[in-house]
Design a protein around this motif. Structure first.
Motif, PDB file in Angstrom:
ATOM      1  N   PHE A  39       0.798  -1.222   0.000  1.00  0.00           N
ATOM      2  CA  PHE A  39       0.000   0.000   0.000  1.00  0.00           C
ATOM      3  C   PHE A  39       0.833   1.276   0.000  1.00  0.00           C
ATOM      4  N   ASN A  40       2.137   1.191   0.309  1.00  0.00           N
ATOM      5  CA  ASN A  40       2.985   2.390   0.268  1.00  0.00           C
ATOM      6  C   ASN A  40       3.399   2.779  -1.148  1.00  0.00           C
ATOM      7  N   ASP A  41       3.195   1.890  -2.117  1.00  0.00           N
ATOM      8  CA  ASP A  41       3.617   2.146  -3.495  1.00  0.00           C
ATOM      9  C   ASP A  41       2.489   2.772  -4.304  1.00  0.00           C
ATOM     10  N   VAL A  42       2.773   3.866  -4.968  1.00  0.00           N
ATOM     11  CA  VAL A  42       1.731   4.518  -5.768  1.00  0.00           C
ATOM     12  C   VAL A  42       1.273   3.597  -6.901  1.00  0.00           C
ATOM     13  N   SER A  43       2.174   2.772  -7.438  1.00  0.00           N
ATOM     14  CA  SER A  43       1.811   1.866  -8.527  1.00  0.00           C
ATOM     15  C   SER A  43       0.742   0.865  -8.084  1.00  0.00           C
ATOM     16  N   HIS A  44       0.763   0.489  -6.820  1.00  0.00           N
ATOM     17  CA  HIS A  44      -0.228  -0.422  -6.251  1.00  0.00           C
ATOM     18  C   HIS A  44      -1.636   0.138  -6.464  1.00  0.00           C
ATOM     19  N   TRP A  45      -1.811   1.443  -6.211  1.00  0.00           N
ATOM     20  CA  TRP A  45      -3.122   2.081  -6.314  1.00  0.00           C
ATOM     21  C   TRP A  45      -3.486   2.405  -7.752  1.00  0.00           C
ATOM     22  N   VAL A  46      -2.500   2.787  -8.546  1.00  0.00           N
ATOM     23  CA  VAL A  46      -2.757   3.072  -9.956  1.00  0.00           C
ATOM     24  C   VAL A  46      -3.204   1.804 -10.677  1.00  0.00           C
ATOM     25  N   GLU A  47      -2.531   0.676 -10.389  1.00  0.00           N
ATOM     26  CA  GLU A  47      -2.921  -0.601 -11.014  1.00  0.00           C
ATOM     27  C   GLU A  47      -4.350  -0.983 -10.626  1.00  0.00           C
ATOM     28  N   LEU A  48      -4.715  -0.747  -9.367  1.00  0.00           N
ATOM     29  CA  LEU A  48      -6.072  -1.061  -8.932  1.00  0.00           C
ATOM     30  C   LEU A  48      -7.092  -0.199  -9.673  1.00  0.00           C
ATOM     31  N   ALA A  49      -6.823   1.091  -9.764  1.00  0.00           N
ATOM     32  CA  ALA A  49      -7.770   2.006 -10.426  1.00  0.00           C
ATOM     33  C   ALA A  49      -7.971   1.607 -11.881  1.00  0.00           C
ATOM     34  N   LYS A  50      -6.899   1.256 -12.563  1.00  0.00           N
ATOM     35  CA  LYS A  50      -7.010   0.856 -13.979  1.00  0.00           C
ATOM     36  C   LYS A  50      -7.786  -0.451 -14.127  1.00  0.00           C
ATOM     37  N   LEU A  51      -7.512  -1.398 -13.233  1.00  0.00           N
ATOM     38  CA  LEU A  51      -8.216  -2.688 -13.241  1.00  0.00           C
ATOM     39  C   LEU A  51      -9.723  -2.483 -13.067  1.00  0.00           C
ATOM     40  N   LEU A  52     -10.094  -1.665 -12.078  1.00  0.00           N
ATOM     41  CA  LEU A  52     -11.506  -1.473 -11.754  1.00  0.00           C
ATOM     42  C   LEU A  52     -12.218  -0.639 -12.808  1.00  0.00           C
ATOM     43  N   GLU A  53     -11.526   0.341 -13.372  1.00  0.00           N
ATOM     44  CA  GLU A  53     -12.176   1.149 -14.410  1.00  0.00           C
ATOM     45  C   GLU A  53     -12.451   0.320 -15.664  1.00  0.00           C
ATOM     46  N   GLU A  54     -11.516  -0.540 -16.013  1.00  0.00           N
ATOM     47  CA  GLU A  54     -11.740  -1.405 -17.182  1.00  0.00           C
ATOM     48  C   GLU A  54     -12.984  -2.265 -16.983  1.00  0.00           C
ATOM     49  N   ALA A  55     -13.259  -2.619 -15.718  1.00  0.00           N
ATOM     50  CA  ALA A  55     -14.433  -3.438 -15.395  1.00  0.00           C
ATOM     51  C   ALA A  55     -15.690  -2.601 -15.171  1.00  0.00           C
ATOM     52  N   LYS A  56     -15.536  -1.262 -15.208  1.00  0.00           N
ATOM     53  CA  LYS A  56     -16.658  -0.304 -15.090  1.00  0.00           C
ATOM     54  C   LYS A  56     -17.199  -0.174 -13.673  1.00  0.00           C
ATOM     55  N   PHE A  57     -16.360  -0.419 -12.659  1.00  0.00           N
ATOM     56  CA  PHE A  57     -16.756  -0.095 -11.288  1.00  0.00           C
ATOM     57  C   PHE A  57     -17.106   1.391 -11.203  1.00  0.00           C
ATOM     58  N   HIS A  58     -18.122   1.711 -10.393  1.00  0.00           N
ATOM     59  CA  HIS A  58     -18.466   3.121 -10.197  1.00  0.00           C
ATOM     60  C   HIS A  58     -17.336   3.871  -9.503  1.00  0.00           C
ATOM     61  N   GLY A  59     -16.802   3.248  -8.441  1.00  0.00           N
ATOM     62  CA  GLY A  59     -15.820   3.995  -7.675  1.00  0.00           C
ATOM     63  C   GLY A  59     -14.958   3.122  -6.794  1.00  0.00           C
ATOM     64  N   ILE A  60     -13.965   3.785  -6.206  1.00  0.00           N
ATOM     65  CA  ILE A  60     -13.113   3.195  -5.179  1.00  0.00           C
ATOM     66  C   ILE A  60     -13.432   3.943  -3.893  1.00  0.00           C
ATOM     67  N   PHE A  61     -13.952   3.229  -2.921  1.00  0.00           N
ATOM     68  CA  PHE A  61     -14.384   3.810  -1.655  1.00  0.00           C
ATOM     69  C   PHE A  61     -13.258   3.578  -0.654  1.00  0.00           C
ATOM     70  N   ILE A  62     -12.596   4.666  -0.229  1.00  0.00           N
ATOM     71  CA  ILE A  62     -11.398   4.541   0.600  1.00  0.00           C
ATOM     72  C   ILE A  62     -11.735   4.894   2.047  1.00  0.00           C
ATOM     73  N   ALA A  63     -11.689   3.898   2.914  1.00  0.00           N
ATOM     74  CA  ALA A  63     -11.909   4.111   4.340  1.00  0.00           C
ATOM     75  C   ALA A  63     -10.684   4.765   4.955  1.00  0.00           C
ATOM     76  N   ASP A  64     -10.844   5.259   6.187  1.00  0.00           N
ATOM     77  CA  ASP A  64      -9.700   5.847   6.877  1.00  0.00           C
ATOM     78  C   ASP A  64      -9.977   5.911   8.374  1.00  0.00           C
ATOM     79  N   VAL A  65      -8.919   5.851   9.162  1.00  0.00           N
ATOM     80  CA  VAL A  65      -8.992   6.116  10.601  1.00  0.00           C
ATOM     81  C   VAL A  65      -7.818   7.028  10.953  1.00  0.00           C
ATOM     82  N   LEU A  66      -7.965   7.751  12.067  1.00  0.00           N
ATOM     83  CA  LEU A  66      -6.938   8.703  12.488  1.00  0.00           C
ATOM     84  C   LEU A  66      -6.197   8.249  13.734  1.00  0.00           C
ATOM     85  N   GLY A  67      -6.423   7.003  14.127  1.00  0.00           N
ATOM     86  CA  GLY A  67      -5.735   6.446  15.295  1.00  0.00           C
ATOM     87  C   GLY A  67      -5.695   4.942  15.195  1.00  0.00           C
TER      88      GLY A  67
END
Length: 477
Positions: A39-67
């Protein structure tokens, strides 16, 4: 189809991720096919976005916590050791990189209203909406971890209803900055006259409230959507009221449709009191599909995944979600018979929808949430999983799903290869984006030109439209 049969919904489908390893399935980073640890590699996220867009996913929903998750054993160590949403990176930073490699997929990013000044955060929203060409969504949360509060200037997190009272004011400040501070056509770029921005088309907002004082003006020019697509998770009384007025999409997590059906119905009814069509609020349920070409293949995958799941990590997550430290109870202790009402009611809620389990110990709870977190696991063939999704649509009235993963990115590849063709065959998922290259909101509503919230939404009253003289648009309070 009979005349009284409901038309089939075109499902909204997102990938549910977080900038950490494992996310909802702690320990699975140890599986030889898992790559969530990248998850620290930008390529990890770019590859995911390209994979999901090719499949026509609406979106990538990114959760987060601050602790960190430090309720279980009164320690962060179980989360540290198992990698249970620890370490975790900031999510907005990677969105522009994913957007640069794609054209249509949206990005719903989680951010809290409790710990950051709205003026500063509005700048981030506008910036990322510009850089994504209008493909940003904001998942509004009020936070739930004391560990975050203690690192952000508090001794403990504010009380639940106080957090929502602050959130109400927070979003009003955001709406004023994003929608009311600049007129749509304020930026002129008039090279002949030397006017970059028409000065009387930018104004202060002069907000003075209980929690925030923000004179303005907003520091960024209007972005393609101005206000990102508004997502929200929260089914408490205050959360439902907030969602009914503000949310365009609502994220729910429960182990069975009966658990959230009443809550979804209540939000839709409340939406009417704000002048909204309840059908325009899209509800998305958390689901982790585990797919095989045969049922046995799918069940074998689940058996294998369970070998790698971390029960300590699962109990760390459970502790953070519920505030309950199950280390206080014996390994074989029946949790439905303990003194604590909170423990009994929480575990009884799980047990009700897992009738085959005779005894509920902390080990049982750990197994229950170790893969897929607080949502159901659908295990089977594409047809079986699609059947389960349709049950949720019919019984809970959901409009789509946030798909969590067991393995990253293999779980998403299985969904793309096996499940999406079955959903398309049933008329439940589109073949292409409604507006290729469009904004998140245009594709969400499947309406070309719908870059801003619908006219019925409270945000529309904040919009300072082109051609409206400065004195004729009053900023709502």
């Amino acid at each position: 189809m009979s005349s009284d049969a409901k038309p089939k919904k075109s499902l909204v489908l997102n990938a549910f991720v977080e900038m950490c390893s494992g996310h909802q399935s702690p320990g699975l980073w140890r599986h030889p096919e898992d790559e969530s640890w990248r998850f620290n590699d930008v390529s990890h996220w770019v590859e995911l976005a390209k994979l999901l867009e090719e499949a026509k996913f609406h979106g990538i929903f990114i959760a987060d916590v601050l602790g960190g998750y430090d309720v279980y054993r009164n320690s962060l160590d179980p989360a540290k050791i198992s990698g249970a949403q620890w370490p975790v990176n900031e999510p907005f930073a990677v969105v522009a990189a994913m957007a640069a490699a794609t054209k249509s997929i949206g990005f719903g990013v989680t951010a809290s209203t409790t710990y950051e000044q709205p003026y500063h955060f509005a700048r981030r929203l506008s910036t990322v909406d510009h850089l994504t060409k209008g493909r940003l969504g904001w998942n509004i949360v009020t936070s739930y971890l004391d560990s975050a509060a203690k690192n952000l200037g508090f001794t403990e997190q504010p009380k639940h209803d106080d957090r929502y009272a602050q959130a109400e004011e927070y979003v009003k400040v955001i709406y004023k900055l994003l929608e009311s501070s600049w007129r749509d056509d304020a930026v002129k770029l008039d090279r002949e006259k030397g006017i970059y921005t028409q000065p009387d088309f930018v104004r202060p907002i002069n907000h003075h409230g209980k929690y925030f004082t923000v004179p303005g003006p907003h520091i960024c020019q209007p972005s393609p959507q101005r206000t990102p697509l508004i997502l929200q998770a929260g089914t408490s009384r205050a959360g439902k009221q907030f969602a009914a007025q503000n949310a365009e999409a609502i994220f729910v997590s429960a182990h069975a449709p009966e658990v959230c059906a009443k809550s979804i119905k209540e939000v839709r009814e409340l939406a009417k009191t704000f002048g909204r069509d309840p059908r325009n609020i899209k509800v998305l349920a958390l689901v982790t599909p585990i797919l095989g070409r045969t049922e046995e293949e799918a069940r074998e995958k689940l058996r294998e995944y369970r070998k790698y799941a971390s029960h300590e990590g699962a109990l760390a997550l459970f502790g953070g979600w519920t505030g309950i430290d199950l280390s206080k109870y014996g390994e074989d202790e029946e949790l439905r018979q303990v003194e604590s009402n909170a423990v009994r009611s929480t575990v009884e809620g799980y047990a009700k929808f897992a009738p085959g389990t005779s005894k509920w110990t902390r080990q049982t709870v750990a197994e229950h949430v170790a893969i897929g977190g607080n949502g159901p696991i659908f295990v089977g063939t594409p047809s079986q999983v699609a059947d389960s999704l349709e049950v949720w649509v019919n019984e809970a009235d959901v409009d789509g799903f946030n798909f969590a993963y067991a393995l990253f990115p293999q779980s998403f590849k299985d969904i793309i290869e096996l499940l999406l063709p079955e959903l398309r065959r049933r008329g439940l998922f589109w073949d292409d984006y409604a507006v290729p290259g469009g904004t998140y909101r245009e594709n969400f509503y499947q309406k070309p030109g719908q870059t801003g919230p619908l006219d019925e939404h409270v945000v529309s009253s904040y919009r300072w439209k082109a051609g409206v003289p400065p004195g004729e648009h009053v900023i709502p309070e």
